[in-house]
Design a protein around this motif. Structure first.
Motif, PDB file in Angstrom:
ATOM      1  N   LEU A   1       0.855  -1.201   0.000  1.00 21.05           N
ATOM      2  CA  LEU A   1      -0.099   0.128   0.066  1.00 21.05           C
ATOM      3  C   LEU A   1       0.752   1.287  -0.086  1.00 21.05           C
ATOM      4  CD1 LEU A   1      -2.739  -1.155   2.568  1.00 21.05           C
ATOM      5  CD2 LEU A   1      -2.757  -0.952   0.124  1.00 21.05           C
TER       6      LEU A   1
ATOM      7  N   GLY B   1       2.555   4.593   1.016  1.00 20.58           N
ATOM      8  CA  GLY B   1       3.175   5.274   2.369  1.00 20.58           C
ATOM      9  C   GLY B   1       3.703   4.193   3.214  1.00 20.58           C
ATOM     10  N   VAL B   2       3.825   2.819   2.872  1.00 18.96           N
ATOM     11  CA  VAL B   2       4.565   1.892   3.806  1.00 18.96           C
ATOM     12  C   VAL B   2       5.869   2.063   3.856  1.00 18.96           C
ATOM     13  CG1 VAL B   2       2.416   0.468   3.705  1.00 18.96           C
ATOM     14  CG2 VAL B   2       4.357   0.191   2.093  1.00 18.96           C
ATOM     15  N   GLY B   3       6.780   2.448   2.572  1.00 19.62           N
ATOM     16  CA  GLY B   3       7.762   2.512   2.658  1.00 19.62           C
ATOM     17  C   GLY B   3       8.520   1.672   1.541  1.00 19.62           C
ATOM     18  N   LYS B   4       7.803   1.532   0.372  1.00 22.33           N
ATOM     19  CA  LYS B   4       8.164   0.628  -0.670  1.00 22.33           C
ATOM     20  C   LYS B   4       9.395   1.445  -1.250  1.00 22.33           C
ATOM     21  CE  LYS B   4       4.377   0.783  -3.211  1.00 22.33           C
ATOM     22  NZ  LYS B   4       3.855   1.603  -1.984  1.00 22.33           N
ATOM     23  N   THR B   5       9.238   2.488  -1.793  1.00 25.40           N
ATOM     24  CA  THR B   5      10.298   3.183  -2.539  1.00 25.40           C
ATOM     25  C   THR B   5      11.857   3.273  -1.519  1.00 25.40           C
ATOM     26  OG1 THR B   5       8.687   4.539  -3.481  1.00 25.40           O
ATOM     27  CG2 THR B   5      10.879   5.347  -3.738  1.00 25.40           C
ATOM     28  N   THR B   6      11.411   3.471  -0.335  1.00 23.15           N
ATOM     29  CA  THR B   6      12.744   3.603   0.591  1.00 23.15           C
ATOM     30  C   THR B   6      13.417   2.182   0.708  1.00 23.15           C
ATOM     31  OG1 THR B   6      11.409   5.040   1.957  1.00 23.15           O
ATOM     32  CG2 THR B   6      13.635   4.406   2.956  1.00 23.15           C
TER      33      THR B   6
ATOM     34  N   LYS C   1      17.219   0.873   0.071  1.00 28.23           N
ATOM     35  CA  LYS C   1      17.792   0.189   0.933  1.00 28.23           C
ATOM     36  C   LYS C   1      18.087  -1.316   0.680  1.00 28.23           C
ATOM     37  CE  LYS C   1      15.185   1.907   5.200  1.00 28.23           C
ATOM     38  NZ  LYS C   1      14.038   1.562   6.301  1.00 28.23           N
TER      39      LYS C   1
ATOM     40  N   ARG D   1       2.168   9.361  -9.560  1.00 26.16           N
ATOM     41  CA  ARG D   1       3.005  10.734  -9.006  1.00 26.16           C
ATOM     42  C   ARG D   1       4.305  10.835  -9.498  1.00 26.16           C
ATOM     43  NH1 ARG D   1       3.702  10.007  -3.259  1.00 26.16           N
ATOM     44  NH2 ARG D   1       4.401   7.887  -3.788  1.00 26.16           N
TER      45      ARG D   1
ATOM     46  N   GLN E   1      11.721  10.765  -6.472  1.00 22.89           N
ATOM     47  CA  GLN E   1      12.090  10.174  -4.977  1.00 22.89           C
ATOM     48  C   GLN E   1      13.178   9.263  -5.408  1.00 22.89           C
ATOM     49  OE1 GLN E   1       8.943   8.580  -2.936  1.00 22.89           O
ATOM     50  NE2 GLN E   1      10.124   7.969  -1.177  1.00 22.89           N
TER      51      GLN E   1
ATOM     52  N   THR F   1       8.419  -2.699   7.646  1.00 21.62           N
ATOM     53  CA  THR F   1       9.183  -1.502   7.648  1.00 21.62           C
ATOM     54  C   THR F   1       8.697  -0.891   8.920  1.00 21.62           C
ATOM     55  OG1 THR F   1       7.640  -0.333   6.464  1.00 21.62           O
ATOM     56  CG2 THR F   1       9.174  -1.046   5.300  1.00 21.62           C
ATOM     57  N   LYS F   2       9.591   0.060   9.510  1.00 21.26           N
ATOM     58  CA  LYS F   2       9.216   0.973  10.477  1.00 21.26           C
ATOM     59  C   LYS F   2       9.117   0.285  11.842  1.00 21.26           C
ATOM     60  CE  LYS F   2       6.587   3.871   7.089  1.00 21.26           C
ATOM     61  NZ  LYS F   2       5.358   4.749   7.031  1.00 21.26           N
TER      62      LYS F   2
ATOM     63  N   ASP G   1      11.278   0.518  13.931  1.00 19.00           N
ATOM     64  CA  ASP G   1      12.057   1.375  14.791  1.00 19.00           C
ATOM     65  C   ASP G   1      10.826   2.050  15.653  1.00 19.00           C
ATOM     66  OD1 ASP G   1      11.618   2.204  12.347  1.00 19.00           O
ATOM     67  OD2 ASP G   1      12.498   4.216  12.843  1.00 19.00           O
TER      68      ASP G   1
ATOM     69  N   GLY H   1      12.836  -3.144   8.392  1.00 13.99           N
ATOM     70  CA  GLY H   1      13.279  -1.793   8.177  1.00 13.99           C
ATOM     71  C   GLY H   1      13.393  -0.997   9.565  1.00 13.99           C
TER      72      GLY H   1
ATOM     73  N   GLY I   1      14.422   2.160  10.287  1.00 16.72           N
ATOM     74  CA  GLY I   1      14.743   3.786  10.085  1.00 16.72           C
ATOM     75  C   GLY I   1      14.667   4.144   8.991  1.00 16.72           C
ATOM     76  N   GLU I   2      14.564   5.544   8.848  1.00 17.68           N
ATOM     77  CA  GLU I   2      14.429   6.307   7.473  1.00 17.68           C
ATOM     78  C   GLU I   2      15.844   6.099   6.614  1.00 17.68           C
ATOM     79  OE1 GLU I   2      12.430   9.859   7.440  1.00 17.68           O
ATOM     80  OE2 GLU I   2      11.335   9.630   9.082  1.00 17.68           O
TER      81      GLU I   2
HETATM   82  P1  GDP Z   1       5.931   3.985  -0.432  1.00 10.57           P
HETATM   83  O1  GDP Z   1       4.798   5.103  -0.672  1.00 10.57           O
HETATM   84  O2  GDP Z   1       5.558   2.869  -0.048  1.00 10.57           O
HETATM   85  O3  GDP Z   1       6.834   4.125  -1.713  1.00 10.57           O
HETATM   86  O4  GDP Z   1       6.614   4.684   0.831  1.00 10.57           O
HETATM   87  P2  GDP Z   1       7.987   5.540   1.151  1.00 10.57           P
HETATM   88  O5  GDP Z   1       9.136   4.807   0.514  1.00 10.57           O
HETATM   89  O6  GDP Z   1       8.110   6.908   0.242  1.00 10.57           O
HETATM   90  O7  GDP Z   1       8.168   5.877   2.543  1.00 10.57           O
HETATM   91  C1  GDP Z   1       7.077   6.509   3.225  1.00 10.57           C
HETATM   92  C2  GDP Z   1       7.534   7.178   4.625  1.00 10.57           C
HETATM   93  O8  GDP Z   1       7.884   6.164   5.506  1.00 10.57           O
HETATM   94  C3  GDP Z   1       8.934   8.039   4.323  1.00 10.57           C
HETATM   95  O9  GDP Z   1       8.669   9.092   5.109  1.00 10.57           O
HETATM   96  C4  GDP Z   1       9.929   7.288   4.798  1.00 10.57           C
HETATM   97  O10 GDP Z   1      11.050   7.955   5.129  1.00 10.57           O
HETATM   98  C5  GDP Z   1       9.441   6.383   5.869  1.00 10.57           C
HETATM   99  N1  GDP Z   1      10.068   5.020   5.983  1.00 10.57           N
HETATM  100  C6  GDP Z   1      10.170   4.001   5.344  1.00 10.57           C
HETATM  101  N2  GDP Z   1      10.871   2.898   5.861  1.00 10.57           N
HETATM  102  C7  GDP Z   1      10.878   3.377   7.305  1.00 10.57           C
HETATM  103  C8  GDP Z   1      11.323   2.612   8.213  1.00 10.57           C
HETATM  104  O11 GDP Z   1      11.896   1.523   8.252  1.00 10.57           O
HETATM  105  N3  GDP Z   1      11.346   3.336   9.478  1.00 10.57           N
HETATM  106  C9  GDP Z   1      11.067   4.774   9.556  1.00 10.57           C
HETATM  107  N4  GDP Z   1      10.879   5.307  10.819  1.00 10.57           N
HETATM  108  N5  GDP Z   1      10.574   5.496   8.619  1.00 10.57           N
HETATM  109  C10 GDP Z   1      10.722   4.802   7.434  1.00 10.57           C
END
Ligand code: GDP
Ligand code: MG
Length: 451
Positions: free
Chosen positions: A108, A110-115, A119, A141, A147, A248-249, A251, A274, A276-277
């Motif tokens: 979904l 905002g879960v952290g896929k791109t990050t 990583k 987007r 990004q 993810t997240k 932390d 995951g 951290g950011e």
């Molecule tokens: P996407 O919409 O699934 O691609 O999500 P993004 O990769 O853009 O990440 C959404 C937000 O979650 C960003 O602000 C990231 O910095 C944050 N984020 C992703 N992974 C982690 C994690 O493991 N820990 C923390 N604290 N934040 C994370």
């Protein structure tokens, strides 16, 4: 991470520690508490029920090992059930295919896929020495493509550009073609997310999956969503053959419900976590380590176990016999101890298991480990056989020669001699008991000195 659960569980299990025996009634109370703790941690009910049942069967069905007191025995059962529910062992990423190995990320928004794409790319590059390319198929987007580009530059991964006018399937297929020409090992494909699962999104990712045939399809999920994370993963898995989960997240997750529910509910392994950011905040998921962290392991049960397993039993017996006969603990024995510690993964592996050590960075741990262990071994290597056998010989000029021989300072040699004296004392004290006790005391002592 998982602080609430840790607090609740260790409080609960501590209550039983003083008890003389595991009885049906006292484990009943404790298990009720464990159940509450898990439910509070947002673990799915189905998982909690099975969990408690398994621990109960284990506790009542088996005789408690003589070396553990009943409280420890229950801690051990809870610990091994935690490990079990999270999937036993770490499951590695499967990259065994004709390169490039394709990894598809789903999940979904905002879960952290791109990050996680960045990583994981960085992790593969740094620890597996892979040449990694990344591409974004998030055409909804424009900022999403940018990004990933920024992250790819930061982590020095090959970035395949795309734009919002293209079709996701075309973007991915083109990138993979280009990657082949550049002989890349891995291509990680980022996808668009939605706020909730909908048909359009599922159809798009299914088409993408069919077109590129990834060897790994990872579902990225936010651990802070607790057991919902497990349910979303299950829904995805019904539509797409997932090969693993990235949590993810973690932390920011004090509860731990997602980590404990997901494997049981989906049957898919959590492969990474995951923390951290930043792009270095990704770790392979080791159920055993996480279970130890969850329990806080104030009594370091798992550490004790590991020590008992990896200590060479015969050597321990030999040393015990030697000491009982009145002979001392010499530098040959000391070296054996150091080598055994090294075999166990050294101080950093042990540090991981100690409560409160989660915040120590990997880098720091590795430093402690490499410096200390290998330095100490080098000092001993620089001694003559006679000196190793009769440590009292080591004085004045001999010390200087040893220091010079291993390229270290006189004070390093002095420190080793002092440690040896302390250990010798310890051994004398412990050798009155059995050899396992002695080894345990010895290891605790060594760990204490180093920290
Ligand atoms: P996407 O919409 O699934 O691609 O999500 P993004 O990769 O853009 O990440 C959404 C937000 O979650 C960003 O602000 C990231 O910095 C944050 N984020 C992703 N992974 C982690 C994690 O493991 N820990 C923390 N604290 N934040 C994370
Ligand atoms: Mg994204």
């Amino acid at each position: 991470m998982f602080d609430n659960l840790t607090d609740r569980l260790s409080g609960t299990l501590k209550n039983l520690k003083g008890k003389g025996k595991l009885t049906e009634s006292n484990i009943k109370d404790t298990l009720r508490e464990v159940r509450m703790a898990l439910l509070e941690a947002d673990v799915a009910l189905l998982v909690v029920t099975d969990f408690i049942e398994n621990v109960k069967q284990g506790a009542l069905g088996k005789k408690v090992q003589s070396s553990l007191n009943p409280g420890q025995a229950l801690v051990k059962l809870v610990q091994s059930e935690l490990v079990q529910v999270m999937g036993e062992a770490n499951q590695e990423l499967n990259l065994k295919t004709n390169p490039p190995a394709i990894v598809l990320m789903a999940g979904l928004q905002g879960v952290g896929k791109t990050t996680t794409v960045a990583k994981l790319g960085r992790w593969l590059k740094e620890t597996k020495k892979k040449k990694v390319g990344v591409v974004s198929t998030d055409v909804y987007r424009p900022a999403a493509i940018k990004q990933l580009q920024t992250l790819a530059e930061e982590t020095e991964l090959v970035f395949f550009d795309s734009d919002t006018s293209q079709k996701p399937v075309d973007i991915a297929v083109n990138a993979i073609d280009a990657a082949k020409k550049q002989f890349l090992d891995v291509v990680i494909v980022d996808t668009a997310g939605r706020l909730h699962i909908d048909d359009e999104m599922m159809d798009e990712i299914k088409a993408l999956h069919a077109a590129i045939n990834p060897i790994e399809t990872l579902f990225v999920v936010d651990s802070m969503t607790g057991q919902d994370a497990a349910n979303t993963a299950k829904a995805f898995n019904d539509a797409l053959p997932l090969t693993g989960i990235v949590l993810t997240k973690a932390d920011g997750d004090a509860r731990g419900g997602a980590a404990l529910s997901i494997r049981h509910i989906t049957g898919k392994p959590i492969k990474f976590i995951g923390m951290g950011e930043k792009t270095d905040a990704l770790e392979p998921f080791y159920p055993e380590r996480i279970a130890s962290r969850i329990l806080g392991m104030g009594d370091m049960l798992s550490l004790i176990e590991e020590i008992e397993q990896s200590v060479d039993k015969k050597k321990a017996e030999k040393l015990a016999r030697k000491v009982r006969k009145g002979k001392g603990f010499d530098f040959n024995d000391f070296k054996d101890q150091l080598l055994q510690m090294e075999k166990m993964g050294g101080v950093s592996a042990m540090l991981d298991k100690l409560p409160g050590m989660g915040n120590v960075s990997q880098e720091t741990k590795e430093k402690i480990n490499d410096k200390e262990l290998s330095r100490q071994i080098a000092v001993i290597n620089s001694m003559t056989l006679q000196e190793r056998r009769y440590p009292d010989l080591i004085k004045g000029n001999r010390k200087k020669r040893i220091a010079a021989g291993c390229g270290q300072e006189l004070q390093d040699v002095n420190r080793m001699l002092k440690q040896h004296k302390m250990m010798q004392k310890m051994i004398k004290r412990f050798s009155k008991g059995n050899s396992a006790n002695m080894m345990r005391g010895l290891k605790n002592n060594m760990r204490g000195m180093r920290m």
